[in-house]
Design a protein around this motif. Structure first.
Motif, PDB file in Angstrom:
ATOM      1  N   ASN A  33     -17.960   1.152  10.206  1.00 13.13           N
ATOM      2  CA  ASN A  33     -17.739   0.451   8.937  1.00 13.13           C
ATOM      3  C   ASN A  33     -18.530   1.096   7.803  1.00 13.13           C
ATOM      4  N   LYS A  34     -19.784   1.491   8.089  1.00 15.19           N
ATOM      5  CA  LYS A  34     -20.594   2.148   7.057  1.00 15.19           C
ATOM      6  C   LYS A  34     -20.016   3.511   6.691  1.00 15.19           C
ATOM      7  N   ILE A  63     -16.820   4.399   6.816  1.00 21.37           N
ATOM      8  CA  ILE A  63     -15.609   4.188   6.021  1.00 21.37           C
ATOM      9  C   ILE A  63     -15.974   3.752   4.603  1.00 21.37           C
ATOM     10  N   GLU A  64     -16.905   2.815   4.482  1.00 22.95           N
ATOM     11  CA  GLU A  64     -17.294   2.313   3.164  1.00 22.95           C
ATOM     12  C   GLU A  64     -18.025   3.362   2.335  1.00 22.95           C
ATOM     13  N   GLY A  65     -18.854   4.170   2.970  1.00 24.12           N
ATOM     14  CA  GLY A  65     -19.660   5.134   2.237  1.00 24.12           C
ATOM     15  C   GLY A  65     -18.996   6.477   2.011  1.00 24.12           C
ATOM     16  N   TYR A  66     -17.879   6.710   2.664  1.00 23.76           N
ATOM     17  CA  TYR A  66     -17.182   7.992   2.545  1.00 23.76           C
ATOM     18  C   TYR A  66     -16.520   8.085   1.174  1.00 23.76           C
ATOM     19  N   THR A 118     -12.794   7.696   0.833  1.00 21.84           N
ATOM     20  CA  THR A 118     -12.285   6.328   0.916  1.00 21.84           C
ATOM     21  C   THR A 118     -12.157   5.753  -0.483  1.00 21.84           C
ATOM     22  N   LYS A 119     -13.197   5.889  -1.277  1.00 24.93           N
ATOM     23  CA  LYS A 119     -13.179   5.357  -2.644  1.00 24.93           C
ATOM     24  C   LYS A 119     -12.085   6.020  -3.473  1.00 24.93           C
ATOM     25  N   LYS A 178      -8.567   4.894  -2.104  1.00 28.14           N
ATOM     26  CA  LYS A 178      -8.334   3.476  -2.384  1.00 28.14           C
ATOM     27  C   LYS A 178      -8.070   3.247  -3.872  1.00 28.14           C
ATOM     28  N   THR A 235      -5.689   4.154   5.213  1.00 28.76           N
ATOM     29  CA  THR A 235      -6.812   3.829   6.096  1.00 28.76           C
ATOM     30  C   THR A 235      -6.805   4.724   7.327  1.00 28.76           C
ATOM     31  N   SER A 268     -18.632  -0.895  15.549  1.00 30.40           N
ATOM     32  CA  SER A 268     -17.857  -1.481  14.460  1.00 30.40           C
ATOM     33  C   SER A 268     -18.279  -2.896  14.141  1.00 30.40           C
TER      34      SER A 268
END
Length: 177
Positions: free
Chosen positions: A35-36, A38-41, A44-45, A48, A121, A148
């Protein structure tokens, strides 16, 4: 014979200790917090934000159609008393058909948005998985677990967490492309 037994047992003891620490080092268990990652990559930003713009445009199209239909419905309510029975039936049928078309379009748009979100995703997850696999090979890890938050890894000390290291390297790799 006793003179040989002591040096042999010392050598055996040293060899055992060395092999214990060598195998401990080689089979070190490490993990990453998925999760970290995916969020920090940064990708991804980026992906998205592109997805959100497209989804908002599609939703705005649906909203615009709904506003047009609601205006037609208001106009129908205003002129209803001045229309003949046949005109009323025809207008109601047209409004009903238009509402059904808008509902169908809205469902199709929601499905498209959901599919594109899953595709984005999955692309990001594949990118991260490929990188972690390559990182593991290049750094001599035999296994890198993925946590996860759903109970895969219930406890691990902080030294086993490669998330920050991999995230930093992953973002550097993405920015370098």
């Amino acid at each position: 014979m006793n003179k040989l037994a002591l040096p042999i047992s010392i050598i055996a003891l040293v060899a055992t200790i060395f092999s214990f620490f060598y195998t401990q080092n080689q089979s070190e268990l490490v993990y990453v917090d998925i999760n970290k990652l995916i969020e920090g990559y940064k990708r991804t930003k980026f992906e998205k934000s592109i997805f959100d713009k497209k989804a908002n445009t599609l939703k705005a199209n649906v909203d615009s159609l709904m506003v047009d239909w609601q205006n037609e419905l208001k106009d129908y309510e205003k002129e209803r008393s001045s229309l003949s029975k046949n005109e009323l039936e025809l207008k109601e049928e047209i409004l009903g058909n238009k509402q059904q078309q808008i509902n169908n379009y809205q469902s199709a748009i929601q499905k498209q948005i959901q599919e594109e979100d899953q595709k984005v995703t999955q692309t990001i997850i594949n990118d991260i998985n490929d990188y972690v696999k390559e990182y593991g090979k290049n750094n001599g890890y035999r296994i890198i677990f993925g946590a996860s938050g759903s109970g895969n890894i219930m406890y691990a000390d902080d030294l086993s967490d490669l998330t920050t290291t991999i995230l930093t390297d992953l973002n550097a790799s993405y920015e370098g492309k």
